[in-house]
Design a protein around this motif. Structure first.
Motif, short mmCIF file in Angstrom:
data_model
loop_
_atom_site.label_atom_id
_atom_site.label_comp_id
_atom_site.label_asym_id
_atom_site.label_seq_id
_atom_site.Cartn_x
_atom_site.Cartn_y
_atom_site.Cartn_z
N ASP A 10 -2.28 -32.10 -6.15
CA ASP A 10 -1.30 -31.09 -5.73
C ASP A 10 -1.94 -30.15 -4.71
O ASP A 10 -2.89 -29.43 -5.03
N ALA A 11 -1.43 -30.18 -3.49
CA ALA A 11 -1.99 -29.34 -2.44
C ALA A 11 -1.61 -27.88 -2.65
O ALA A 11 -0.55 -27.57 -3.21
N LEU A 12 -2.48 -26.98 -2.21
CA LEU A 12 -2.14 -25.57 -2.23
C LEU A 12 -0.98 -25.30 -1.29
O LEU A 12 -0.90 -25.88 -0.19
N PRO A 13 -0.06 -24.43 -1.66
CA PRO A 13 1.08 -24.14 -0.78
C PRO A 13 0.66 -23.34 0.45
O PRO A 13 -0.44 -22.80 0.53
N ASP A 14 1.57 -23.25 1.40
CA ASP A 14 1.37 -22.45 2.60
C ASP A 14 1.12 -21.00 2.20
O ASP A 14 1.80 -20.46 1.32
N THR A 15 0.16 -20.37 2.84
CA THR A 15 -0.21 -19.00 2.46
C THR A 15 0.92 -18.00 2.69
O THR A 15 0.93 -16.92 2.08
N ARG A 16 1.88 -18.34 3.52
CA ARG A 16 3.00 -17.44 3.75
C ARG A 16 3.87 -17.29 2.50
O ARG A 16 4.71 -16.38 2.44
N LEU A 17 3.65 -18.17 1.51
CA LEU A 17 4.41 -18.11 0.27
C LEU A 17 3.74 -17.22 -0.78
O LEU A 17 4.25 -17.07 -1.88
N ALA A 18 2.61 -16.63 -0.45
CA ALA A 18 1.94 -15.71 -1.38
C ALA A 18 2.82 -14.49 -1.65
O ALA A 18 3.62 -14.08 -0.79
N LEU A 19 2.70 -13.93 -2.84
CA LEU A 19 3.50 -12.76 -3.18
C LEU A 19 3.23 -11.62 -2.20
O LEU A 19 2.07 -11.37 -1.85
N PRO A 20 4.24 -10.91 -1.77
CA PRO A 20 4.07 -9.88 -0.73
C PRO A 20 3.58 -8.55 -1.28
O PRO A 20 3.56 -8.31 -2.49
N THR A 21 3.22 -7.67 -0.37
CA THR A 21 2.87 -6.29 -0.71
C THR A 21 4.04 -5.64 -1.43
O THR A 21 5.20 -5.82 -1.06
N GLY A 22 3.74 -4.92 -2.50
CA GLY A 22 4.79 -4.28 -3.27
C GLY A 22 5.19 -5.07 -4.50
O GLY A 22 5.91 -4.55 -5.37
N SER A 23 4.75 -6.31 -4.58
CA SER A 23 5.04 -7.12 -5.76
C SER A 23 4.04 -6.81 -6.88
O SER A 23 3.12 -6.02 -6.69
N ASP A 24 4.21 -7.45 -8.02
CA ASP A 24 3.31 -7.21 -9.15
C ASP A 24 1.90 -7.73 -8.89
O ASP A 24 0.92 -7.20 -9.43
N ALA A 25 1.78 -8.76 -8.05
CA ALA A 25 0.47 -9.35 -7.76
C ALA A 25 0.40 -9.75 -6.30
O ALA A 25 0.43 -10.95 -5.96
N PRO A 26 0.34 -8.77 -5.40
CA PRO A 26 0.35 -9.10 -3.97
C PRO A 26 -0.81 -10.02 -3.57
O PRO A 26 -1.96 -9.76 -3.92
N GLY A 27 -0.46 -11.10 -2.88
CA GLY A 27 -1.46 -12.06 -2.43
C GLY A 27 -1.60 -13.27 -3.34
O GLY A 27 -2.24 -14.26 -2.96
N LEU A 28 -1.01 -13.24 -4.53
CA LEU A 28 -1.10 -14.38 -5.44
C LEU A 28 -0.29 -15.54 -4.87
O LEU A 28 0.89 -15.40 -4.54
N LEU A 29 -0.92 -16.70 -4.77
CA LEU A 29 -0.31 -17.85 -4.10
C LEU A 29 0.04 -18.97 -5.07
O LEU A 29 1.10 -19.61 -4.94
#
Length: 256
Positions: A10-29
């Motif tokens: 299973d490949a890692l998803p595109d980094t643009r799909l990481a949780l955004p700023t303001g979310s519970d875990a910003p940057g979590l992919l």
């Protein structure tokens, strides 16, 4: 939605799909999967890194913005410059690379961190990075005083990119000396940027700054296109661009 990795395929998803700023875990992919050298190589080449605690699944991160240290922007305060200059001149004080990697990563895992309960360098991660080290992609920069390991850091090298992971000190400023040595080494080897992952006041004081994830990935792609470093020996001459030679004075064993 955070993607769950079921297997190595299973490949890692595109980094643009990481949780955004303001979310519970910003940057979590993504979450899940196993820590293996092949998975880590895939992740770091995409600007993704693992960060999790004991009892959690593997969590994969791609923060935006990204904390980096441009090696030409490294700030050496006057007091630290004097410490480094004294260290260079003092018999019995030396920087080594990869002479005690296992001890360095273990010491980093055992070092208490302000605001953290426990360590993110869990046993599974230590084992994976040891394997990756044996493949020649993870390296330690070590500060030695009179034959004793006083401090150091470790990180990942791909192409002409260095990803800093963690550091420790058993003597005052020993980890900062190791970082200064890394900066000098990077300058000599044509490595323009050290990834620091997330912002800290300590890194900011040394010249680190945040850049947008898109810019980080652009710079990363350029660095990955360069040939990997083959010579990891360390020479005293690599200090000279950072700390010019000074007249010899009485040696001082206290690094701090």
């Amino acid at each position: 939605m955070i993607r769950w990795l079921h297997s190595e395929q299973d490949a890692l998803p595109d980094t643009r799909l990481a949780l955004p700023t303001g979310s519970d875990a910003p940057g979590l992919l993504a979450a899940g999967g196993e820590l293996t050298p092949d998975r880590l190589t895939e992740a770091y080449a995409k600007g993704v890194f693992p960060w999790y605690s004991e009892g959690q699944p593997v969590l994969w991160w791609s923060p935006d913005p990204r904390m980096v240290l441009m090696v030409d922007e490294f700030k050496l305060a006057r007091s630290l410059r004097k410490t480094v200059a004294r260290f260079i001149r003092t018999p019995g004080c030396e920087v080594r690379i990869d002479s005690a990697f296992d001890r360095v990563i273990t010491a980093c895992a055992a070092t208490p961190r302000e605001g953290q309960d426990g360590t993110w360098i869990v046993a599974e991660m230590i084992d994976a990075y040891r394997q990756w080290h044996r493949r020649g992609f993870v390296h330690s920069f070590e500060t030695w005083i009179d034959g004793e390991l006083a401090g150091g850091l470790y990180g990942v090298s791909l192409g002409r990119m260095f990803f800093g992971e963690s550091m420790f000190s058993h003597r005052t400023d020993a980890s900062k000396i190791a970082l200064a040595a890394l900066v000098c080494f990077c300058r000599d080897k044509g490595v323009p940027m050290v990834d620091c992952q997330q912002r800290t006041g300590h890194l900011s004081s040394l010249g680190g700054r945040e850049i947008p994830r898109q810019e980080f990935e652009r710079r990363l792609t350029l660095s990955l296109g360069e040939p990997r470093i083959r010579d990891w020996t360390y020479h005293l001459s690599t200090w000279r661009r950072l700390v010019p030679p000074e007249p010899h004075h009485a040696a001082a064993k206290d690094v701090g």
